[in-house]
Structures are given as structure tokens and as C-alpha cells.
Write a protein that holds these residues in place. Structure first.
Motif, PDB file in Angstrom:
ATOM      1  N   SER A 270       0.876  -1.129  -0.219  1.00 60.59           N
ATOM      2  CA  SER A 270      -0.096   0.025   0.068  1.00 60.59           C
ATOM      3  C   SER A 270       1.053   1.191   0.013  1.00 60.59           C
ATOM      4  N   CYS A 271       0.293   2.212  -0.707  1.00 64.57           N
ATOM      5  CA  CYS A 271       1.017   3.681  -0.804  1.00 64.57           C
ATOM      6  C   CYS A 271       1.314   4.115   0.874  1.00 64.57           C
ATOM      7  N   PRO A 272       2.277   4.425   1.186  1.00 63.02           N
ATOM      8  CA  PRO A 272       2.431   4.945   2.342  1.00 63.02           C
ATOM      9  C   PRO A 272       1.963   6.281   2.666  1.00 63.02           C
ATOM     10  N   GLU A 273       1.504   7.196   1.878  1.00 64.06           N
ATOM     11  CA  GLU A 273       0.824   8.244   1.753  1.00 64.06           C
ATOM     12  C   GLU A 273      -0.563   8.141   1.664  1.00 64.06           C
ATOM     13  N   CYS A 274      -1.261   7.629   0.880  1.00 65.92           N
ATOM     14  CA  CYS A 274      -2.818   7.406   0.832  1.00 65.92           C
ATOM     15  C   CYS A 274      -3.326   5.866   1.272  1.00 65.92           C
ATOM     16  N   GLN A 275      -2.629   5.176   1.749  1.00 68.21           N
ATOM     17  CA  GLN A 275      -2.880   3.832   2.089  1.00 68.21           C
ATOM     18  C   GLN A 275      -3.826   2.866   1.215  1.00 68.21           C
ATOM     19  N   LYS A 276      -3.787   3.166   0.169  1.00 72.03           N
ATOM     20  CA  LYS A 276      -4.718   2.371  -0.926  1.00 72.03           C
ATOM     21  C   LYS A 276      -3.531   1.627  -1.613  1.00 72.03           C
TER      22      LYS A 276
END
Length: 80
Positions: free
Chosen positions: A51-57
Motif C-alpha cells: 500500500s502507498c504510505p501516503e494514501c494507504q491504498k
């Protein structure tokens, strides 16, 4: 010798393991900078969901659409 931390904006950008373009999250548009070593290694393992550490998607390459550890269509269908 003293070492100074490097801001994430200036850290070396990772490349997509599929298209070798800079790895930018398709959801939020931010460059992918893993915060943990396990996440960095997981990018190179096809069966591990990242998952993207910025948006959690689910991390999906903005350039080619490669989904890291999942199917982008499954992620899109799961969202309301």
C-alpha cells in the motif's frame, strides 16, 4: 563522520519493477518512498500486497498501471 537525514522529496526515487519509470502512486500522485525495509523488499515480490504510505491504498504505478500485489480492478470494485 556525521550523517544528516535526507528529506523524502530528495531521496532517490524508486522505479516501477514493470515499466522502470519513476514509481508514482496512481491514487494520490505522490512518489513512492517506502518507510520500512520490508516494504522496499515487498515491491519486488509479486505476491505481496503493497500500500502507498501516503494514501494507504493499493500501490498502482501511475505510468503503466501495474498493481503491486493485487489486481487494480478488484481494488476498484471493492471501493463504494
Amino acid at each position: 563522520m556525521r550523517r544528516f537525514p535526507v528529506a523524502q522529496e530528495f531521496a532517490i526515487m524508486m522505479k516501477c519493477s514493470f515499466c522502470e519509470q519513476p514509481l508514482i502512486c496512481k491514487s494520490c500522485g505522490r512518489p513512492f518512498h517506502p518507510r520500512r525495509g520490508e516494504t522496499h523488499v515487498g515491491v519486488y515480490q509479486a505476491d505481496m500486497a503493497i500500500s502507498c504510505p501516503e494514501c494507504q491504498k493499493l500501490l498502482v504505478c501511475k505510468a503503466c498501471g501495474f498493481a503491486y500485489g493485487g489486481d487494480e480492478e478488484e481494488q476498484s470494485e471493492a471501493e463504494p
